[in-house]
Enzyme design. Structure first.
Site, short mmCIF file in Angstrom:
data_model
loop_
_atom_site.label_atom_id
_atom_site.label_comp_id
_atom_site.label_asym_id
_atom_site.label_seq_id
_atom_site.Cartn_x
_atom_site.Cartn_y
_atom_site.Cartn_z
N LYS A 143 -13.37 -23.01 -19.09
CA LYS A 143 -14.39 -21.98 -19.24
C LYS A 143 -13.99 -20.77 -18.40
O LYS A 143 -13.50 -20.92 -17.28
CB LYS A 143 -15.74 -22.54 -18.78
N SER A 192 -24.42 -22.19 -21.78
CA SER A 192 -23.53 -21.05 -21.80
C SER A 192 -22.07 -21.41 -22.04
O SER A 192 -21.24 -20.53 -22.27
CB SER A 192 -23.63 -20.32 -20.45
N SER A 226 -25.97 -26.10 -19.38
CA SER A 226 -24.90 -25.37 -20.05
C SER A 226 -23.68 -26.20 -20.42
O SER A 226 -22.77 -25.69 -21.07
CB SER A 226 -24.46 -24.18 -19.21
#
Length: 485
Positions: free
Chosen positions: A78, A153, A177
């Site tokens: 990420k 997210s 997330s």
């Protein structure tokens, strides 16, 4: 079956048997990326050149018999972890040109274990969102239906694993997330206990809530990745010096005689009927494994969303104050003076959702409102944590839906922040309490969208989560489907 479709443990076996090289695996994954990335948009930055170099080094190690836990395995990151020499944006214009001079601890650990990094995945800006629609670099699409969101997210990481654009990935979880996008994309996602995995080098959203965890194709791979990234780190003051077991030891133990709590507050009006049906079937499967499922109460559940959206924005307003255009990142042009530069840089550099949360957090921390909002929310957070502690005295784990609905369509909730915030209604509580949680696929809707089931356990009881998740995965007989791209 193509190499990019395999799991970590399947590829490990092939590597040890001499049946495949790391270079072949990496080329297979990048071939897949070339074929589908234009449609999915999982990545912000690809690391093709360095990945091939790392793969060649891995092959040299393999030839000498030096094989580590992740040698030659392509892993996506990420875009919220600092990566030395590689752009790290956090999905924001304000960090568009930021190249960190150091690696996050989890990046160091993965590298030492032999992982090959495919790239930095897309995400909601500064991890603020539940759909990966707030990214400055455009939204990510759900591989199961390209007109739907992948969750957020960490939507880019979840979509990359689901679309076979990597073998595994890392995300971060502040209010769901990791678990929410894992459920919506049909993969496994774990949020470890707060303090189990070092946050050093993680770009902070809400420091008392953020936690790093894995996305994988099955539960065994989750255990393998957690073995690598877990552990105490002196550079992170919130890291806890607790021994890390070999999590693979928990995978075949079974759950006969366990008590599994089913919180009545999580089965409310508004849950999609197909999600409810999948969870009810999962409960029957768990009971068939010898566990006793019983109803429990987590009485302060109704306050979780409100508490979260006071505490998280308050911490964000403090953490994001460092982005001002002075030393690094985006800087607005044509500024009259220093204050004008601050104002223009932050106004242009942050997106709408980030500015909304910074303003909300600044308000709740301001003079005259701190006691009414932040202090009171912190007190209720303590009650939420106590609810879990009391419930887990009589239960081995807790079972809930991961999300109230399957993936919604792109743009469906962007104009209604409250509806978007409610997407995390079943995941926020674990962050507030600091406990670990895992989402595992438990079926599909009639239209073919994945549904996830969530297991929660006490602090530092990730082993229990892997134990029940593995038992469920083996015995639920969920059809193994792949998205058609």
């Amino acid at each position: 079956m193509e190499l990019y479709q395999l799991t970590i443990h399947e590829l490990q076996n092939k590597i040890r048997q001499g049946g495949v090289t790391s270079t072949a695996i990496v080329n297979s994954v990048f071939g897949r990326i070339d074929a589908v990335e234009e449609n999915v948009h999982s990545y912000i930055t690809l690391m093709r050149e360095s990945a091939l170099e790392e793969a060649q080094k891995a092959d040299e190690q393999i030839r000498t018999g030096e094989i580590n836990a992740l040698t030659g395995i392509p892993v996506a990151l990420k875009d919220i972890y600092c990566t030395r020499g590689v752009r790290t944006t956090c999905g924001s214009l304000i960090l568009d040109n930021f190249i960190p001079p150091y690696d996050a601890t989890v990046v160091v650990k993965l590298r030492e274990a032999g992982a090959v990094f495919t790239g930095k995945t897309n995400m909601d800006e500064f991890a603020m969102g539940s759909s990966t629609e707030t990214s400055y670099y455009g939204f990510t699409r759900n591989p199961w239906d390209l007109e739907r969101i992948p969750g957020g997210s960490s939507g880019g990481s979840a979509a990359a694993v689901a679309a076979d654009e990597c073998i595994a990935a890392l995300g971060s979880d502040t209010g769901g997330s990791i678990r929410q996008p894992a459920a919506l994309c049909g993969v496994v996602g774990m949020k470890p206990t707060y303090g189990r995995v070092s946050r050093f080098g993680l770009i902070a959203f809400a420091s008392s809530l953020d936690q790093i965890g894995p996305f994988t194709k099955d539960v065994e791979d989750c255990a393998i990745l957690l073995n690598v990234i877990a552990g105490y780190d002196l550079r992170d003051s919130t890291s806890v010096p607790v021994d890390v077991p070999d999590y693979r030891d928990y995978l075949n133990r079974g759950i006969e005689g366990w008590t599994v709590g089913i919180p009545k507050e999580y089965f409310i009006e508004g849950i999609d009927p197909e999600v409810r049906g999948a969870i009810e079937q999962a409960i029957r499967t768990v009971e068939g494994l010898g566990a006793r499922c019983r109803e429990i109460s987590l009485p302060h559940t109704d306050y979780c969303v409100a508490v979260y959206y006071i505490i998280a924005p308050a911490e964000a307003s403090s953490n994001l104050a460092r982005y001002d255009g002075v030393k690094y990142g985006f800087r607005a042009a044509d500024c009259r003076d220093l204050l004008d530069m601050y104002k223009k840089t932050r106004s242009a550099g942050f997106g709408t959702e980030v500015k909304r949360r910074v303003m909300l957090g600044t308000y709740s921390l301001s003079s005259g409102y701190y006691d009414a909002y932040y202090k009171k929310a912190s007190q209720v957070r303590g009650l939420i944590k106590r609810d879990f502690e009391e419930a887990l005295k009589d239960c081995n784990v807790i079972l809930t839906p991961t999300t109230p609905t399957p993936a919604f369509t792109i743009g469906e909730k962007t104009d209604d922040p409250m509806q978007m915030y409610l997407s995390d209604i079943f995941t926020i509580s674990a962050n507030l309490a600091g406990i670990p949680g895992i989402s595992v696929p438990c079926g599909y809707t009639q239209s073919g969208l994945p549904v996830g089931i969530q297991f929660l356990a006490g602090h530092f009881e990730e082993g229990k989560l892997l134990q029940i998740a593995s038992a469920y995965e083996r015995n639920a007989h969920i059809e193994k489907r792949r998205p058609i791209l």
